[in-house]
Enzyme design. Structure first.
Site, PDB file in Angstrom:
ATOM      1  N   HIS A  64      46.258  36.836  -1.013  1.00 55.45           N
ATOM      2  CA  HIS A  64      45.584  37.610   0.099  1.00 55.45           C
ATOM      3  C   HIS A  64      46.339  38.984  -0.093  1.00 55.45           C
ATOM      4  CE1 HIS A  64      44.746  34.013   2.836  1.00 55.45           C
ATOM      5  NE2 HIS A  64      45.591  33.524   1.851  1.00 55.45           N
ATOM      6  N   GLN A 103      38.727  45.160   7.765  1.00 60.21           N
ATOM      7  CA  GLN A 103      39.604  45.188   6.689  1.00 60.21           C
ATOM      8  C   GLN A 103      39.179  45.339   5.593  1.00 60.21           C
ATOM      9  OE1 GLN A 103      40.914  40.855   7.538  1.00 60.21           O
ATOM     10  NE2 GLN A 103      42.666  41.621   8.057  1.00 60.21           N
ATOM     11  N   LYS A 146      55.738  37.007   0.212  1.00 59.49           N
ATOM     12  CA  LYS A 146      54.727  38.177   0.385  1.00 59.49           C
ATOM     13  C   LYS A 146      55.341  39.617   0.072  1.00 59.49           C
ATOM     14  CE  LYS A 146      55.184  38.683   5.389  1.00 59.49           C
ATOM     15  NZ  LYS A 146      54.496  39.204   6.471  1.00 59.49           N
ATOM     16  N   ASP A 171      39.576  43.567   2.755  1.00 63.59           N
ATOM     17  CA  ASP A 171      40.277  42.305   2.609  1.00 63.59           C
ATOM     18  C   ASP A 171      39.786  42.005   0.996  1.00 63.59           C
ATOM     19  OD1 ASP A 171      41.661  40.500   3.370  1.00 63.59           O
ATOM     20  OD2 ASP A 171      40.099  39.630   4.801  1.00 63.59           O
ATOM     21  N   CYS A 191      39.169  35.006   4.918  1.00 57.70           N
ATOM     22  CA  CYS A 191      39.592  34.165   3.808  1.00 57.70           C
ATOM     23  C   CYS A 191      38.875  32.904   3.779  1.00 57.70           C
ATOM     24  CB  CYS A 191      41.050  34.023   3.784  1.00 57.70           C
ATOM     25  SG  CYS A 191      41.931  33.833   5.380  1.00 57.70           S
ATOM     26  N   HIS A 198      40.828  38.639  -2.103  1.00 51.50           N
ATOM     27  CA  HIS A 198      41.381  37.287  -2.230  1.00 51.50           C
ATOM     28  C   HIS A 198      41.233  36.996  -3.800  1.00 51.50           C
ATOM     29  CE1 HIS A 198      40.440  37.040   2.123  1.00 51.50           C
ATOM     30  NE2 HIS A 198      41.906  36.614   2.090  1.00 51.50           N
ATOM     31  N   ARG A 227      39.917  39.924  16.875  1.00 51.47           N
ATOM     32  CA  ARG A 227      41.125  39.034  17.564  1.00 51.47           C
ATOM     33  C   ARG A 227      41.268  39.387  18.902  1.00 51.47           C
ATOM     34  NH1 ARG A 227      44.799  40.127  12.105  1.00 51.47           N
ATOM     35  NH2 ARG A 227      43.305  39.146  10.508  1.00 51.47           N
TER      36      ARG A 227
END
Length: 541
Positions: A406, A274, A360, A276, A227, A278, A256
């Site tokens: 997200h 991911q 969320k 991902d 992000c 945004h 991670r």
């Protein structure tokens, strides 16, 4: 299984000492999750047959002291949380691999099991076979999809060609979904200066899971999230209210550093991809954006067979510790609630379980083993736009702060693959299968027609192999089923003379005398539609 661990460890010690007496150099014995292991220092590997010569009972006198097995002056490292026990007389070598703990050392790792009776061994092998049907690590090894290696590091996966085929199919599908929603795909680096993570707050809250290092008087960090980089792209130019919503997507690799004991195949890794996304938007656009996201997420999950009561939607609301105004939280939460009500989908409110930066929606799925997995997420974020001072020019010329959303539909691509392998027990839908068709000529006389069939399929983009081995047809059919191939095509003299094929499909289904052209058209349609089931059989049968 726990009751056998002392027995396995005793078996590993006996086998290691047998190797030592034969002139080999075992350096360590220990326990895995379902077996024992022996590491042997050697410049060359050992075959299964060579290893099995050492799998026999002998009554040795040895001592275990300070983490070492001591026998006639020889010391072997001992890694075990139980006391070696029993008299294991029945052994089975399960696997042999090679790894390099250092640049100049090669170790051959032998994995096996040992029991006191043949009945115990047979019962355990039966249990292991059944367990392997639903363990993605074993399925992945059998299908040659991926591997983990000591040299590369725990929790860091290597995808093999067939595993990468699955990844590419899933990425291509998600690219289509993203394009249909107006996303623009971006690419961002794996490494950034830590000042970026300090602005985002990850440096303080996530530092224990980040890889941070110093280079040329600069502190750098390998990204745990995508992000902040997407925010920099947003900030690279002035944005108008007319530009919003702006949607960025990325198949981003993130890292991670989970604790070693928490790692578990593809379900818990240290590096993963991911899907991902945004979105930067105005507050008045939030409801429509979330509604589209919820519908698309349900469509994607349905494509893999997760529908109805096998999907659970959770709405998580404002926690006690949060940022953003009361008005922002009320608007955002109401927008999410209104979406779920308008779509008339069941949902569960998880009071005060939202992120500190916004409410969320999460999606849980239930697999064929009746287990629930949290997959997709849609998260509203008031925090990062504030931290990075994001702006757009409003209609009246004033500067306004956008809202950020997200979203990840697969979540982790690696984790999603693990769940699918276990859910389908390795029998993936045809569009995801690394090998979609395997052609089995009845005899060598039919090999030319088998090649012709394969060529026709390959020209239509269907992943096809030929199995011309000299083994019996029944053995090759069983191997095809075990390998998870959706369709086996049997061709003999009759099929060749009529330009036809005999289809063998999952569930031991057989359809004879199908025109080759019809099979090609029907499997192409099944793949194009990304059907979760073998719909070709329903149409032809």
């Amino acid at each position: 299984m726990e009751s056998y661990r002392g027995l396995w460890l005793k078996g590993a010690i006996i086998m290691a000492l047998n190797m030592h007496n034969a002139g080999l150099a075992p350096v360590e014995v220990g326990l895995g999750e379902r077996d024992f292991y022996i590491d042997v220092q050697s410049d060359s590997s050992l075959s299964l047959q060579e290893s099995e010569k050492f799998a026999q009972w002998k009554d040795y006198k040895y001592e275990i002291k300070d983490g070492k097995i001591i026998y006639n002056g020889k010391q072997i490292s001992f890694q075990g949380d139980v006391i070696p026990s029993g008299e294991p007389r029945y052994f089975k070598v399960l696997n042999i691999s090679v790894h390099h703990p250092s640049a100049n050392t090669q170790l051959v790792r032998i994995r096996g099991i040992a029991f006191e009776t043949k009945e115990q061994l047979d019962d355990y092998l039966q249990w292991l076979e059944k367990a392997s049907e639903t363990d993605h690590r074993i399925i992945g090894e059998k299908m040659d999809l991926f591997s983990f290696h000591e040299e590369s590091g725990p929790g860091l996966v290597l995808f093999h060609p067939k595993g990468q085929l699955i990844r590419n199919e899933m990425i291509n599908y998600m690219r289509e979904i993203n394009a249909s929603m107006g996303y623009q795909e971006v690419y961002t680096s794996h490494v950034f200066r830590t000042v970026l993570w300090k602005i985002s707050g990850h440096y303080d809250t996530y530092r224990d899971k980040m890889l941070i290092f110093q280079k040329d008087d600069d502190e750098l960090g390998i990204k745990p999230m995508n992000c902040p980089a997407h925010i920099l792209i947003y900030k690279s130019r002035v944005r108008s209210y007319r530009d919003l919503p702006i949607r960025f997507s990325e198949f981003g690799n993130v890292y991670r550093w989970e604790k070693k004991g928490e790692l578990y195949g593809l379900l818990r890794t240290r590096g993963f991809t991911q899907d991902d996304g945004h979105i930067f938007l105005r507050e008045d656009q939030l409801k429509d954006e979330v509604k589209n996201l919820v519908m698309k997420t349900l469509d994607v999950l349905g494509r893999f067979g997760f529908k109805g009561e096998d999907v659970r939607i959770n709405l998580s609301t404002r926690p006690d510790e949060s940022i953003g105004s009361d008005e922002q939280w009320e608007k955002a939460t109401k927008a999410l609630l209104d979406v779920l009500k308008e779509l008339n989908v069941p949902y569960v409110v998880k009071d005060k379980e939202g992120a500190f930066y916004g409410p969320k929606i999460d999606f849980d799925i239930r697999d064929s083993l009746n287990r629930w997995w949290q997959l997709s997420t849609i998260q509203v974020d008031f925090n990062l736009p504030e931290r990075f001072k994001l702006e757009y020019v409003n209609e009246d010329g004033s500067k306004k702060r956008p809202v950020m959303v997200h979203r990840a539909i697969y979540g982790s691509l690696d984790r999603m693959i693990a769940i699918l392998l276990e859910h389908f027990r390795g029998k993936l839908p045809t569009w995801l299968s690394p090998v979609q068709v395997r052609v089995l000529p009845i005899s060598e006389d039919n090999l030319d027609y088998a090649r012709k069939v394969a060529d026709v399929l390959l020209q239509r983009g269907i992943r096809t192999e030929i199995d011309p081995s000299g083994e019996t047809l029944s053995k090759r059919i069983k191997r095809g089923y075990d390998d998870g191939v959706p369709y086996l095509l049997i061709v003999g003299r009759k099929e060749a003379s009529e330009e036809k094929v005999t289809i063998r499909a999952r569930g031991n289904v057989e359809i004879k005398g199908v025109p080759l052209s019809k099979f090609v058209d029907e499997i192409s349609l099944e793949i194009k539609n990304r059907d979760a089931e073998n719909t070709l059989i329903k149409r032809i049968g």
